[in-house]
Enzyme design. Structure first.
Site, PDB file in Angstrom:
ATOM      1  CE  LYS A  88      -4.144  -1.775   0.340  1.00  0.00           C
ATOM      2  NZ  LYS A  88      -5.140  -1.562  -0.672  1.00  0.00           N
ATOM      3  CG  LEU A  89       1.149   5.763  -2.006  1.00  0.00           C
ATOM      4  CD1 LEU A  89       2.471   5.374  -2.649  1.00  0.00           C
ATOM      5  CD2 LEU A  89       0.324   6.570  -3.009  1.00  0.00           C
ATOM      6  CB  ILE A  90       3.585   5.343   3.160  1.00  0.00           C
ATOM      7  CG1 ILE A  90       4.067   3.902   3.320  1.00  0.00           C
ATOM      8  CG2 ILE A  90       3.712   6.107   4.473  1.00  0.00           C
ATOM      9  CD1 ILE A  90       3.318   3.075   4.338  1.00  0.00           C
ATOM     10  CG  ASN A 102       9.586  -0.229  -0.321  1.00  0.00           C
ATOM     11  OD1 ASN A 102       9.099  -1.178   0.264  1.00  0.00           O
ATOM     12  ND2 ASN A 102       9.503  -0.098  -1.637  1.00  0.00           N
ATOM     13  CG  HIS A 104      11.140  -2.120  -5.947  1.00  0.00           C
ATOM     14  ND1 HIS A 104       9.769  -2.306  -5.952  1.00  0.00           N
ATOM     15  CD2 HIS A 104      11.544  -2.247  -7.226  1.00  0.00           C
ATOM     16  CE1 HIS A 104       9.373  -2.520  -7.196  1.00  0.00           C
ATOM     17  NE2 HIS A 104      10.430  -2.488  -7.984  1.00  0.00           N
ATOM     18  CG  ASP A 145       8.557   1.048  -6.091  1.00  0.00           C
ATOM     19  OD1 ASP A 145       8.730   0.757  -4.896  1.00  0.00           O
ATOM     20  OD2 ASP A 145       7.833   0.368  -6.847  1.00  0.00           O
TER      21      ASP A 145
END
Length: 191
Positions: A88-90, A102, A104, A145
């Site tokens: 999910k987007l913060i 994060n 990735h 990202d």
């Protein structure tokens, strides 16, 4: 003690790598809380087995989720939030208040953004016949990202690699890189 909060949506293998490093004495930190948006995430079971408190996000709407998480996190001492397979987007409240990183599974900026996670990334890398892939550890901002890169680790993509083969190589590199970066944060060398 350096307090981590780990966000995870799935299996939690990256979370387990952090837990194992702490238990083995390779990482001097404490996981204060594991948060998930998925009540069925195996990451929650891993946390419970390690006697780590867990929290399942109740809100589905991003603005309310940001408020909910801000309230939950305000009750504990948080030095660093680690997104470990969190999908999910913060929200802006968390981004403005906490240091968030994060991991990735590609060499960003390639193969990043919404929907680019897990096997989706590895399939795209294989289909593009890339010679290299790897892991990017980056700061979290308001876009998927797009935060500043902290560190990247490169893995060779062999012509015979399947997405599963590449995933195994990238995940191995990811766990090593993440623990090293958390060590740097905890010791004040990164930040």
């Amino acid at each position: 003690m350096y307090n981590l909060v780990v966000f995870a949506s799935g299996n939690g293998t990256t979370l387990q790598a952090i837990i194992d490093s702490i238990q083995a004495g390779h990482l001097t930190a404490n996981i204060a809380l594991v948060i998930s948006n998925n009540p069925n995430a195996f990451a929650l079971e891993r946390a419970k087995k390690a006697n780590i408190q867990t929290y399942i996000i109740k809100e589905k709407d991003s603005e309310n989720m940001d408020e909910e998480l801000s309230n939950v996190l305000s009750k504990i001492n948080v030095n660093l939030i680690v997104l470990a397979g969190y999908l999910k987007l913060i929200g802006p409240k968390l981004i403005s208040k906490y240091k968030i990183i994060n991991t990735h599974p590609s060499l960003l900026p390639k193969y990043g953004g919404k929907g680019m996670y897990g096997m989706n990334v590895h399939r795209a890398v294989i289909e593009a016949k890339e010679e290299y892939s790897g892991v990017t550890l980056h700061y979290v901002n308001s876009e998927y990202d797009r935060g500043d890169t902290i560190m990247q680790s490169v893995v060779k993509v062999l012509p015979t690699d399947t997405p599963e083969d590449l995933a195994a190589k990238v995940q191995a590199a990811e766990k090593i890189q993440l623990v090293e970066v958390i060590k740097a944060f905890a010791s004040g060398k990164q930040g």
